[in-house]
Design a protein around this motif. Structure first.
Motif, PDB file in Angstrom:
ATOM      1  N   SER A 127       0.777  -1.279  -0.082  1.00 22.73           N
ATOM      2  CA  SER A 127      -0.067   0.059   0.071  1.00 22.73           C
ATOM      3  C   SER A 127       0.774   1.195  -0.164  1.00 22.73           C
ATOM      4  O   SER A 127       1.972   1.383   0.890  1.00 22.73           O
ATOM      5  N   PRO A 128       0.521   2.146  -0.757  1.00 21.91           N
ATOM      6  CA  PRO A 128      -0.406   2.250  -1.819  1.00 21.91           C
ATOM      7  C   PRO A 128      -0.232   1.159  -2.838  1.00 21.91           C
ATOM      8  O   PRO A 128       0.714   0.784  -3.141  1.00 21.91           O
ATOM      9  N   VAL A 129      -1.420   0.994  -3.732  1.00 22.69           N
ATOM     10  CA  VAL A 129      -1.358  -0.245  -4.534  1.00 22.69           C
ATOM     11  C   VAL A 129      -1.071   0.199  -5.942  1.00 22.69           C
ATOM     12  O   VAL A 129      -1.708   0.998  -6.558  1.00 22.69           O
ATOM     13  N   PRO A 130       0.006  -0.225  -6.569  1.00 24.62           N
ATOM     14  CA  PRO A 130       0.362   0.041  -8.143  1.00 24.62           C
ATOM     15  C   PRO A 130      -0.404  -0.833  -9.032  1.00 24.62           C
ATOM     16  O   PRO A 130      -0.958  -1.807  -8.654  1.00 24.62           O
ATOM     17  N   GLU A 131      -0.607  -0.260 -10.178  1.00 24.47           N
ATOM     18  CA  GLU A 131      -1.330  -0.830 -11.276  1.00 24.47           C
ATOM     19  C   GLU A 131      -0.705  -2.198 -11.646  1.00 24.47           C
ATOM     20  O   GLU A 131      -1.458  -3.243 -11.943  1.00 24.47           O
ATOM     21  N   GLU A 132       0.469  -2.478 -11.519  1.00 21.62           N
ATOM     22  CA  GLU A 132       1.324  -3.630 -11.912  1.00 21.62           C
ATOM     23  C   GLU A 132       1.364  -4.904 -11.128  1.00 21.62           C
ATOM     24  O   GLU A 132       1.988  -5.897 -11.221  1.00 21.62           O
ATOM     25  N   ILE A 133       0.823  -4.548  -9.866  1.00 21.90           N
ATOM     26  CA  ILE A 133       0.764  -5.693  -8.833  1.00 21.90           C
ATOM     27  C   ILE A 133      -0.274  -6.796  -9.473  1.00 21.90           C
ATOM     28  O   ILE A 133      -1.029  -6.761 -10.269  1.00 21.90           O
ATOM     29  N   GLY A 134      -0.121  -7.865  -8.821  1.00 23.84           N
ATOM     30  CA  GLY A 134      -0.924  -9.060  -9.026  1.00 23.84           C
ATOM     31  C   GLY A 134      -2.268  -8.993  -8.886  1.00 23.84           C
ATOM     32  O   GLY A 134      -2.748  -8.302  -7.796  1.00 23.84           O
ATOM     33  N   LEU A 135      -3.125  -9.469  -9.657  1.00 23.97           N
ATOM     34  CA  LEU A 135      -4.470  -9.121  -9.502  1.00 23.97           C
ATOM     35  C   LEU A 135      -5.183 -10.539  -8.998  1.00 23.97           C
ATOM     36  O   LEU A 135      -5.087 -11.564  -9.532  1.00 23.97           O
ATOM     37  N   ALA A 136      -5.900 -10.340  -7.837  1.00 28.46           N
ATOM     38  CA  ALA A 136      -6.546 -11.466  -7.118  1.00 28.46           C
ATOM     39  C   ALA A 136      -7.925 -10.925  -6.468  1.00 28.46           C
ATOM     40  O   ALA A 136      -7.949 -10.953  -5.143  1.00 28.46           O
ATOM     41  N   PRO A 137      -8.902 -10.527  -7.245  1.00 32.08           N
ATOM     42  CA  PRO A 137     -10.096 -10.088  -6.409  1.00 32.08           C
ATOM     43  C   PRO A 137     -10.683 -11.140  -5.480  1.00 32.08           C
ATOM     44  O   PRO A 137     -10.671 -12.102  -5.872  1.00 32.08           O
ATOM     45  N   ILE A 138     -11.309 -10.819  -4.553  1.00 35.67           N
ATOM     46  CA  ILE A 138     -11.928 -11.638  -3.457  1.00 35.67           C
ATOM     47  C   ILE A 138     -13.394 -11.776  -3.602  1.00 35.67           C
ATOM     48  O   ILE A 138     -13.967 -12.472  -2.478  1.00 35.67           O
ATOM     49  N   ASN A 139     -14.002 -11.289  -4.332  1.00 39.21           N
ATOM     50  CA  ASN A 139     -15.405 -10.871  -4.410  1.00 39.21           C
ATOM     51  C   ASN A 139     -15.964 -11.180  -5.982  1.00 39.21           C
ATOM     52  O   ASN A 139     -15.299 -10.621  -6.767  1.00 39.21           O
ATOM     53  N   PRO A 140     -17.006 -11.529  -5.980  1.00 48.01           N
ATOM     54  CA  PRO A 140     -17.573 -11.823  -7.249  1.00 48.01           C
ATOM     55  C   PRO A 140     -17.608 -10.277  -8.220  1.00 48.01           C
ATOM     56  O   PRO A 140     -17.530 -10.247  -9.299  1.00 48.01           O
ATOM     57  N   TYR A 141     -17.897  -9.245  -7.417  1.00 51.06           N
ATOM     58  CA  TYR A 141     -17.955  -7.768  -8.034  1.00 51.06           C
ATOM     59  C   TYR A 141     -16.785  -7.486  -8.628  1.00 51.06           C
ATOM     60  O   TYR A 141     -16.523  -7.351  -9.808  1.00 51.06           O
ATOM     61  N   GLY A 142     -15.463  -7.786  -8.025  1.00 55.11           N
ATOM     62  CA  GLY A 142     -13.961  -7.671  -8.408  1.00 55.11           C
ATOM     63  C   GLY A 142     -13.718  -8.639  -9.876  1.00 55.11           C
ATOM     64  O   GLY A 142     -13.150  -8.041 -10.610  1.00 55.11           O
ATOM     65  N   ARG A 143     -14.310  -9.578  -9.339  1.00 54.95           N
ATOM     66  CA  ARG A 143     -13.937 -10.777 -10.521  1.00 54.95           C
ATOM     67  C   ARG A 143     -14.688 -10.397 -11.774  1.00 54.95           C
ATOM     68  O   ARG A 143     -14.249 -10.475 -12.962  1.00 54.95           O
ATOM     69  N   SER A 144     -15.791  -9.969 -11.503  1.00 61.41           N
ATOM     70  CA  SER A 144     -16.770  -9.699 -13.056  1.00 61.41           C
ATOM     71  C   SER A 144     -16.234  -8.340 -13.821  1.00 61.41           C
ATOM     72  O   SER A 144     -16.185  -8.333 -14.767  1.00 61.41           O
ATOM     73  N   LYS A 145     -15.564  -7.372 -12.958  1.00 58.44           N
ATOM     74  CA  LYS A 145     -14.844  -6.426 -13.544  1.00 58.44           C
ATOM     75  C   LYS A 145     -13.711  -6.746 -14.143  1.00 58.44           C
ATOM     76  O   LYS A 145     -13.244  -6.250 -15.398  1.00 58.44           O
ATOM     77  N   LEU A 146     -12.994  -7.605 -13.314  1.00 55.37           N
ATOM     78  CA  LEU A 146     -11.522  -7.982 -14.011  1.00 55.37           C
ATOM     79  C   LEU A 146     -11.721  -8.706 -15.465  1.00 55.37           C
ATOM     80  O   LEU A 146     -11.055  -8.622 -16.216  1.00 55.37           O
TER      81      LEU A 146
END
Length: 329
Positions: A127-146
């Motif tokens: 933190s703060p979170v850079p754009e290039e960090i690994g993507l690992a959404p923890i809810n369906p909302y985040g996964r739907s957007k990814l």
């Protein structure tokens, strides 16, 4: 040349429409009014009521109005709801985005600006979170957007359109001129809920989780003023029109406030000590999300003008008061 704004009668979309209209753009709003409001669309914009997944309607709209760009805001956004209704979120946020993109390709749309989210990061290790960090959404909302981000990138490479995907952090506040704001009665945005509690429209406020690994135990978020966010979209539009390449960028201020800190600011600004109930954590809420926001400044020349939590709260309170009067008519 016209721009289609999907979800343009909703909270963030309506502010984008206001910014576009203010600078003389030709704007067409597409919204099914499931969470948006017809009165939030200014008279200078063309309003089409309908579903973004209705490809016949979307393709007719693109052809009739000469649409060359799409700013895509239409989405379901409540994280806990996505946990209990994942299929609804994947349908609305992913399947219908796929339909919209296919219609855009068929209609020869050149540029897309996509409303993404910091939820694609899940629980980031830095933190703060850079754009290039690994993507690992923890809810369906985040996964739907990814999933939609992935589709957009693939479509752009296959069909030659360009895009900017903006990963929002926590959006708050209202139009400084009082023309729009967060208007959904059951919205879960913290500052809106706290403002309603301060104005006596709710019995109080519920804080979900006080045992997070943060300084005061409550979730920490990067709160961005909705007008600054809308202007980031304008900067993205200008970038694409000038021939700029596709980008995925964070959109936040680069600093965070805890839930308790936000509640105290709302109490101070409103002068009301409303009740606060401490409750267990909700499913799908990460402890801290703060943007590393230097790239958007460098790439788009974006400079926020409303980076002040007290200002954000004052305008949110003013909008809730105006909304109360509107609803009483």
């Amino acid at each position: 040349m016209a721009i289609l704004v999907s979800g343009g009668a909703g909270y963030i979309g309506s502010h984008m429409v206001l910014e576009l209209v203010d600078r003389g753009e030709q704007v067409v709003v597409l919204d099914d009014l499931s969470t948006g409001f017809w009165w939030a669309v200014p008279k200078e914009a063309i309003f089409v009521q309908g579903d973004m997944g209705d490809q016949g309607l979307v393709e007719r709209t693109i052809a009739e109005h000469g649409i060359t760009e799409i700013a895509h805001f239409a989405a379901k956004i409540v994280v806990p709801d996505s946990v209990t209704d994942p299929l609804g979120y994947y349908l609305n946020n992913t399947v219908k985005t796929r339909a919209l993109l296919e219609s855009a390709v068929r209609g020869g749309v050149k540029h897309v600006i996509f409303s993404s989210t910091a939820a694609v990061y899940g629980e980031p290790a830095v933190s703060p979170v850079p754009e290039e960090i690994g993507l690992a959404p923890i809810n369906p909302y985040g996964r739907s957007k990814l999933m939609s981000e992935w589709m957009l990138g693939d479509v752009a490479r296959a069909h030659g359109l360009t895009y900017v995907a903006l990963r929002y952090f926590n959006v708050a506040g209202a139009d400084p001129k009082g023309r729009s704001g967060q208007s959904s009665a059951n919205a879960t945005h913290l500052i809106k809920v706290a403002s309603q509690a301060a104005l006596g429209q709710r019995a109080g406020l519920e804080v979900f989780g006080t045992d997070y690994p943060t300084p005061d135990g409550t979730c920490v978020r990067d709160y961005i003023h909705v007008t600054d966010l809308a202007r980031a979209h304008l900067a993205a539009l200008d970038h694409l029109r000038a021939g700029g390449g596709s980008l995925t960028l964070n959109c936040g201020y680069g600093r965070g406030y805890s839930v308790k800190e936000v509640v105290e600011v709302v109490k101070q600004v409103s002068g009301v000590d409303f009740p606060v109930k401490l409750s267990p954590r909700r499913a799908g809420d990460p402890a801290s999300l703060i943007a590393k926001a230097d790239r958007i400044r460098a790439e788009l020349g974006w400079q926020p003008e409303h980076d002040d939590l007290e200002e954000i709260v004052k305008q949110a309170l003013a909008w809730e008061d105006a909304l109360k009067t509107r609803n009483a008519r």
